[in-house]
Design a protein around this motif. Sequence first.
Motif, PDB file in Angstrom:
ATOM      1  N   GLY A   1      -4.141  -4.135  -2.500  1.00  0.00           N
ATOM      2  CA  GLY A   1      -4.107  -2.817  -1.878  1.00  0.00           C
ATOM      3  C   GLY A   1      -3.165  -1.833  -2.530  1.00  0.00           C
ATOM      4  O   GLY A   1      -2.771  -0.844  -1.924  1.00  0.00           O
ATOM      5  N   VAL A   2      -2.792  -2.079  -3.770  1.00  0.00           N
ATOM      6  CA  VAL A   2      -1.884  -1.177  -4.478  1.00  0.00           C
ATOM      7  C   VAL A   2      -2.690  -0.008  -5.026  1.00  0.00           C
ATOM      8  O   VAL A   2      -3.688  -0.199  -5.705  1.00  0.00           O
ATOM      9  CB  VAL A   2      -1.166  -1.926  -5.622  1.00  0.00           C
ATOM     10  N   SER A   3      -2.257   1.208  -4.714  1.00  0.00           N
ATOM     11  CA  SER A   3      -3.010   2.384  -5.155  1.00  0.00           C
ATOM     12  C   SER A   3      -2.301   3.172  -6.259  1.00  0.00           C
ATOM     13  O   SER A   3      -2.900   4.035  -6.873  1.00  0.00           O
ATOM     14  CB  SER A   3      -3.300   3.299  -3.968  1.00  0.00           C
ATOM     15  N   GLU A   4      -1.043   2.875  -6.499  1.00  0.00           N
ATOM     16  CA  GLU A   4      -0.288   3.573  -7.549  1.00  0.00           C
ATOM     17  C   GLU A   4       0.372   2.530  -8.439  1.00  0.00           C
ATOM     18  O   GLU A   4       1.024   1.613  -7.949  1.00  0.00           O
ATOM     19  CB  GLU A   4       0.772   4.479  -6.926  1.00  0.00           C
ATOM     20  N   VAL A   5       0.208   2.677  -9.752  1.00  0.00           N
ATOM     21  CA  VAL A   5       0.743   1.711 -10.704  1.00  0.00           C
ATOM     22  C   VAL A   5       1.499   2.454 -11.798  1.00  0.00           C
ATOM     23  O   VAL A   5       1.018   3.456 -12.330  1.00  0.00           O
ATOM     24  CB  VAL A   5      -0.389   0.867 -11.344  1.00  0.00           C
ATOM     25  N   HIS A   6       2.664   1.951 -12.110  1.00  0.00           N
ATOM     26  CA  HIS A   6       3.447   2.441 -13.247  1.00  0.00           C
ATOM     27  C   HIS A   6       3.501   1.308 -14.263  1.00  0.00           C
ATOM     28  O   HIS A   6       3.851   0.181 -13.918  1.00  0.00           O
ATOM     29  CB  HIS A   6       4.862   2.835 -12.823  1.00  0.00           C
ATOM     30  N   ILE A   7       3.161   1.609 -15.504  1.00  0.00           N
ATOM     31  CA  ILE A   7       3.148   0.598 -16.555  1.00  0.00           C
ATOM     32  C   ILE A   7       4.330   0.833 -17.483  1.00  0.00           C
ATOM     33  O   ILE A   7       4.522   1.939 -17.985  1.00  0.00           O
ATOM     34  CB  ILE A   7       1.824   0.638 -17.353  1.00  0.00           C
ATOM     35  N   VAL A   8       5.110  -0.220 -17.694  1.00  0.00           N
ATOM     36  CA  VAL A   8       6.205  -0.202 -18.651  1.00  0.00           C
ATOM     37  C   VAL A   8       5.856  -1.235 -19.711  1.00  0.00           C
ATOM     38  O   VAL A   8       5.591  -2.390 -19.376  1.00  0.00           O
ATOM     39  CB  VAL A   8       7.551  -0.563 -17.981  1.00  0.00           C
ATOM     40  N   ALA A   9       5.830  -0.807 -20.961  1.00  0.00           N
ATOM     41  CA  ALA A   9       5.449  -1.718 -22.042  1.00  0.00           C
ATOM     42  C   ALA A   9       6.525  -1.715 -23.118  1.00  0.00           C
ATOM     43  O   ALA A   9       7.189  -0.705 -23.346  1.00  0.00           O
ATOM     44  CB  ALA A   9       4.103  -1.308 -22.629  1.00  0.00           C
ATOM     45  N   HIS A  10       6.666  -2.862 -23.769  1.00  0.00           N
ATOM     46  CA  HIS A  10       7.654  -3.002 -24.832  1.00  0.00           C
ATOM     47  C   HIS A  10       6.974  -3.448 -26.122  1.00  0.00           C
ATOM     48  O   HIS A  10       6.179  -4.387 -26.114  1.00  0.00           O
ATOM     49  CB  HIS A  10       8.715  -4.030 -24.427  1.00  0.00           C
ATOM     50  N   SER A  11       7.271  -2.779 -27.199  1.00  0.00           N
ATOM     51  CA  SER A  11       6.854  -3.160 -28.545  1.00  0.00           C
ATOM     52  C   SER A  11       5.340  -3.363 -28.631  1.00  0.00           C
ATOM     53  O   SER A  11       4.584  -2.423 -28.398  1.00  0.00           O
ATOM     54  CB  SER A  11       7.627  -4.413 -28.974  1.00  0.00           C
ATOM     55  N   ALA A  12       4.882  -4.570 -28.946  1.00  0.00           N
ATOM     56  CA  ALA A  12       3.446  -4.817 -29.077  1.00  0.00           C
ATOM     57  C   ALA A  12       2.726  -4.651 -27.743  1.00  0.00           C
ATOM     58  O   ALA A  12       1.518  -4.445 -27.711  1.00  0.00           O
ATOM     59  CB  ALA A  12       3.187  -6.203 -29.647  1.00  0.00           C
ATOM     60  N   GLY A  13       3.460  -4.705 -26.644  1.00  0.00           N
ATOM     61  CA  GLY A  13       2.879  -4.415 -25.335  1.00  0.00           C
ATOM     62  C   GLY A  13       2.361  -2.981 -25.280  1.00  0.00           C
ATOM     63  O   GLY A  13       1.351  -2.703 -24.626  1.00  0.00           O
ATOM     64  N   CYS A  14       3.041  -2.075 -25.984  1.00  0.00           N
ATOM     65  CA  CYS A  14       2.561  -0.687 -26.074  1.00  0.00           C
ATOM     66  C   CYS A  14       1.229  -0.633 -26.819  1.00  0.00           C
ATOM     67  O   CYS A  14       0.341   0.140 -26.446  1.00  0.00           O
ATOM     68  CB  CYS A  14       3.593   0.185 -26.783  1.00  0.00           C
TER      69      CYS A  14
ATOM     70  N   ALA B   1       0.828  -1.199   0.000  1.00  0.00           N
ATOM     71  CA  ALA B   1       0.000   0.000   0.000  1.00  0.00           C
ATOM     72  C   ALA B   1       0.863   1.250   0.000  1.00  0.00           C
ATOM     73  O   ALA B   1       0.453   2.295  -0.481  1.00  0.00           O
ATOM     74  CB  ALA B   1      -0.939  -0.021   1.204  1.00  0.00           C
ATOM     75  N   ALA B   2       2.071   1.150   0.556  1.00  0.00           N
ATOM     76  CA  ALA B   2       2.952   2.306   0.624  1.00  0.00           C
ATOM     77  C   ALA B   2       3.854   2.418  -0.602  1.00  0.00           C
ATOM     78  O   ALA B   2       4.510   3.433  -0.774  1.00  0.00           O
ATOM     79  CB  ALA B   2       3.816   2.219   1.883  1.00  0.00           C
ATOM     80  N   ARG B   3       3.900   1.375  -1.437  1.00  0.00           N
ATOM     81  CA  ARG B   3       4.787   1.384  -2.596  1.00  0.00           C
ATOM     82  C   ARG B   3       3.989   1.203  -3.874  1.00  0.00           C
ATOM     83  O   ARG B   3       3.001   0.486  -3.902  1.00  0.00           O
ATOM     84  CB  ARG B   3       5.819   0.258  -2.496  1.00  0.00           C
ATOM     85  N   PRO B   4       4.437   1.823  -4.936  1.00  0.00           N
ATOM     86  CA  PRO B   4       3.737   1.629  -6.222  1.00  0.00           C
ATOM     87  C   PRO B   4       4.085   0.281  -6.835  1.00  0.00           C
ATOM     88  O   PRO B   4       5.121  -0.309  -6.535  1.00  0.00           O
ATOM     89  CB  PRO B   4       4.283   2.771  -7.079  1.00  0.00           C
ATOM     90  N   ALA B   5       3.205  -0.182  -7.683  1.00  0.00           N
ATOM     91  CA  ALA B   5       3.470  -1.391  -8.459  1.00  0.00           C
ATOM     92  C   ALA B   5       4.076  -0.980  -9.791  1.00  0.00           C
ATOM     93  O   ALA B   5       3.733   0.053 -10.354  1.00  0.00           O
ATOM     94  CB  ALA B   5       2.176  -2.163  -8.684  1.00  0.00           C
ATOM     95  N   LEU B   6       4.988  -1.788 -10.269  1.00  0.00           N
ATOM     96  CA  LEU B   6       5.577  -1.614 -11.591  1.00  0.00           C
ATOM     97  C   LEU B   6       5.116  -2.805 -12.420  1.00  0.00           C
ATOM     98  O   LEU B   6       5.485  -3.944 -12.130  1.00  0.00           O
ATOM     99  CB  LEU B   6       7.102  -1.567 -11.514  1.00  0.00           C
ATOM    100  N   VAL B   7       4.275  -2.553 -13.403  1.00  0.00           N
ATOM    101  CA  VAL B   7       3.707  -3.614 -14.226  1.00  0.00           C
ATOM    102  C   VAL B   7       4.372  -3.564 -15.597  1.00  0.00           C
ATOM    103  O   VAL B   7       4.310  -2.555 -16.293  1.00  0.00           O
ATOM    104  CB  VAL B   7       2.172  -3.467 -14.364  1.00  0.00           C
ATOM    105  N   PHE B   8       5.008  -4.673 -15.961  1.00  0.00           N
ATOM    106  CA  PHE B   8       5.673  -4.789 -17.256  1.00  0.00           C
ATOM    107  C   PHE B   8       4.764  -5.543 -18.212  1.00  0.00           C
ATOM    108  O   PHE B   8       4.313  -6.646 -17.909  1.00  0.00           O
ATOM    109  CB  PHE B   8       7.010  -5.515 -17.108  1.00  0.00           C
ATOM    110  N   VAL B   9       4.489  -4.953 -19.367  1.00  0.00           N
ATOM    111  CA  VAL B   9       3.685  -5.585 -20.412  1.00  0.00           C
ATOM    112  C   VAL B   9       4.643  -5.919 -21.551  1.00  0.00           C
ATOM    113  O   VAL B   9       5.164  -5.023 -22.215  1.00  0.00           O
ATOM    114  CB  VAL B   9       2.550  -4.652 -20.901  1.00  0.00           C
ATOM    115  N   HIS B  10       4.891  -7.215 -21.734  1.00  0.00           N
ATOM    116  CA  HIS B  10       5.883  -7.649 -22.721  1.00  0.00           C
ATOM    117  C   HIS B  10       5.370  -7.490 -24.152  1.00  0.00           C
ATOM    118  O   HIS B  10       4.192  -7.263 -24.388  1.00  0.00           O
ATOM    119  CB  HIS B  10       6.301  -9.100 -22.462  1.00  0.00           C
ATOM    120  N   GLY B  11       6.273  -7.647 -25.081  1.00  0.00           N
ATOM    121  CA  GLY B  11       5.937  -7.535 -26.494  1.00  0.00           C
ATOM    122  C   GLY B  11       5.503  -8.858 -27.100  1.00  0.00           C
ATOM    123  O   GLY B  11       5.295  -9.854 -26.406  1.00  0.00           O
TER     124      GLY B  11
END
Length: 173
Positions: free
Chosen positions: A143-156, A67-77
């Motif tokens: 309970g994650v309230s902040e998310v950062h999305i990193v995507a590569h190629s077709a993941g974008c 809850a205190a840390r953001p999630a980093l979600v990687f979306v692959h290509g």
Amino acid sequence: HLPQALDHNPDLGCAGAARRDLEEGSHALMMRSITGASSAGLPASLPRGDTAASGAGSVASDLALGAARPALVFVHGFNCPVDWACMRLGQLVALGKLEGAVLPFVFSWTCGRVLSFLHVLGHMETLAVDLPKFLAELHADAGVSEVHIVAHSAGCELVAAALPGLEQLLQDT
């Protein structure tokens, strides 16, 4: 994750299952995902409280701080096995010195049995409906309230196709 049909599973449960695995200290699953099992000479599992790359504490205690840390979600290509995606995310977290600062997750999506990039691009809207569902479960179950999305190629492309659902998710929360 090949071969798989382009049909996605409407009964996700991804975030809840990931949280349960992490809370139960399922280090063996994590090690097999990252290293390809213990055949590389690495242990199949780690004792509870140890981590593979750092002394940051147990995965379960890391998630408890979610809850205190953001999630980093990687979306692959396109045509990327989930173990490669996990390895790439691990590299990003390690090289970016993000260990302990984020909760890393891989959002894996099917590329289908047809090995055609253009064919998969034509089905992005169908595949993209799972990303907002996953993020909603991540918020509700972990309970994650902040998310950062990193995507590569077709993941974008997948993230772009999911934007209407992501916008609706923001309005609902």
